[in-house]
Design an enzyme around this catalytic site. Structure first.
Site, PDB file in Angstrom:
ATOM      1  N   GLY A 276      38.100  36.248  33.674  1.00 20.07           N
ATOM      2  CA  GLY A 276      38.505  34.889  33.684  1.00 20.07           C
ATOM      3  C   GLY A 276      39.365  34.778  35.167  1.00 20.07           C
TER       4      GLY A 276
ATOM      5  CG  HIS B 126      34.790  34.788  38.935  1.00 15.57           C
ATOM      6  ND1 HIS B 126      36.166  34.405  39.335  1.00 15.57           N
ATOM      7  CD2 HIS B 126      34.644  35.804  38.480  1.00 15.57           C
ATOM      8  CE1 HIS B 126      36.932  35.632  39.031  1.00 15.57           C
ATOM      9  NE2 HIS B 126      35.842  36.584  38.609  1.00 15.57           N
TER      10      HIS B 126
ATOM     11  CG  HIS C 104      37.860  33.545  42.270  1.00 21.26           C
ATOM     12  ND1 HIS C 104      36.614  34.019  42.704  1.00 21.26           N
ATOM     13  CD2 HIS C 104      38.627  34.697  42.026  1.00 21.26           C
ATOM     14  CE1 HIS C 104      36.792  35.296  42.650  1.00 21.26           C
ATOM     15  NE2 HIS C 104      37.826  35.612  42.119  1.00 21.26           N
TER      16      HIS C 104
END
Length: 283
Positions: free
Chosen positions: A30, A36, A33
């Protein structure tokens, strides 16, 4: 769609498999940004369906690390995934992943333990047990999602090498797709932990990419001796940098290099404002 249980994910995967669709998996913790996002975009482009897991995995954090304060931004993460074309965001709880009442140690929980040769160096040296936790959760995600392809960033290069080894050794029927490091315009590698840094800290953190780029420049000019290349780093360091390691390793098996070559990766880890940052560059 946002799903929280293994059963829900498996039901959807079963339907996709019946249709003969290819599935891509992007495992994350998680606080997503653009790094990812680049992995997600590659999966969406390559696969018929994409699953992004969002799970802050407790068994890969070592004592004294930032499990409790690690950024958790599920609403923003889901929005980014939806915009990028993700089909499932899988956000399980620790209870869902590891069961109720389990003590999360390998005394009570079945772990996947990668070879000691791959984990007794670099990040594994100071984070004992970290890669056991990584391999265990990633193996579980592979079993739950049954992807054809899994996408991992090269910023965590040691992790990438270890996971490729796990997939090969355990005959897991998928292909790992390595993806390039994504950087800010300044050169700082994107990381969820960058949020801990002040603006001054971010400026100080640029030392990682400066050291690596200078080493690559020296290598390209013909310097191959690892000791000589390492010594070029010290002029960039000051009292705000706590260097943990700067090492030259083989990109296939993490063997230490004395003479750099085209199969060498330079790994660096240091602390700025007590935030541990890592980076690497392939020569």
């Amino acid at each position: 769609m946002l799903l929280h249980t293994i059963a829900e994910v498996r039901e959807q995967i079963k339907n996709w498999k019946k249709e003969g669709l290819t599935i891509g998996l992007v495992p994350t913790m998680g606080a997503l940004h653009n790094g990812h996002k680049s992995l997600i975009e590659k999966s969406v482009a390559k696969c018929d369906r994409t699953v992004v897991s969002v799970f802050v995995n407790p068994i890969q954090f070592c004592p004294g690390e930032d499990l409790d304060k690690y950024p958790r931004t599920i609403e923003a993460d889901e929005a980014l995934c939806t915009e990028a074309g993700v089909d499932i965001v899988f956000a399980p709880s620790p209870k869902e992943m590891y069961g109720e009442g389990h003590i999360l140690s390998n005394d009570f929980l079945t772990y996947v333990i990668p070879p000691y040769f791959y984990t007794d160096k670099l990040c594994g040296k100071s984070r004992v047990g970290h890669f056991d936790g990584v391999c265990t959760v990633v193996n579980k995600l592979f079993n739950i999602v049954q992807p054809d392809f899994a996408f991992f960033g090269k910023k965590d290069m040691q992790q990438l090498i270890i996971l490729k080894k796990m997939v090969k050794d355990l005959n897991i029927p998928l292909e790992i797709i390595p993806c390039p490091i994504v950087r800010e315009e300044s050169g700082l590698a994107l990381s969820s932990r960058n949020k801990y840094l002040s603006e001054k800290g971010k400026e100080e953190a640029l030392v990682l990419s400066r050291i690596l780029l200078n080493i690559k420049m020296c290598y390209n000019k013909g310097i191959k001796d690892v000791k000589a290349l390492s010594e070029t780093a010290y002029k960039f360091l000051n009292e705000n940098h706590a260097l943990e390691y700067l090492e030259f390793r083989d990109k296939d098996n993490l063997e230490e290099k004395e003479i750099a070559d085209s199969n060498t990766v330079v790994f660096i880890a240091l602390r700025v404002e007590n935030v541990r940052l890592i980076d690497n560059i392939e020569l």
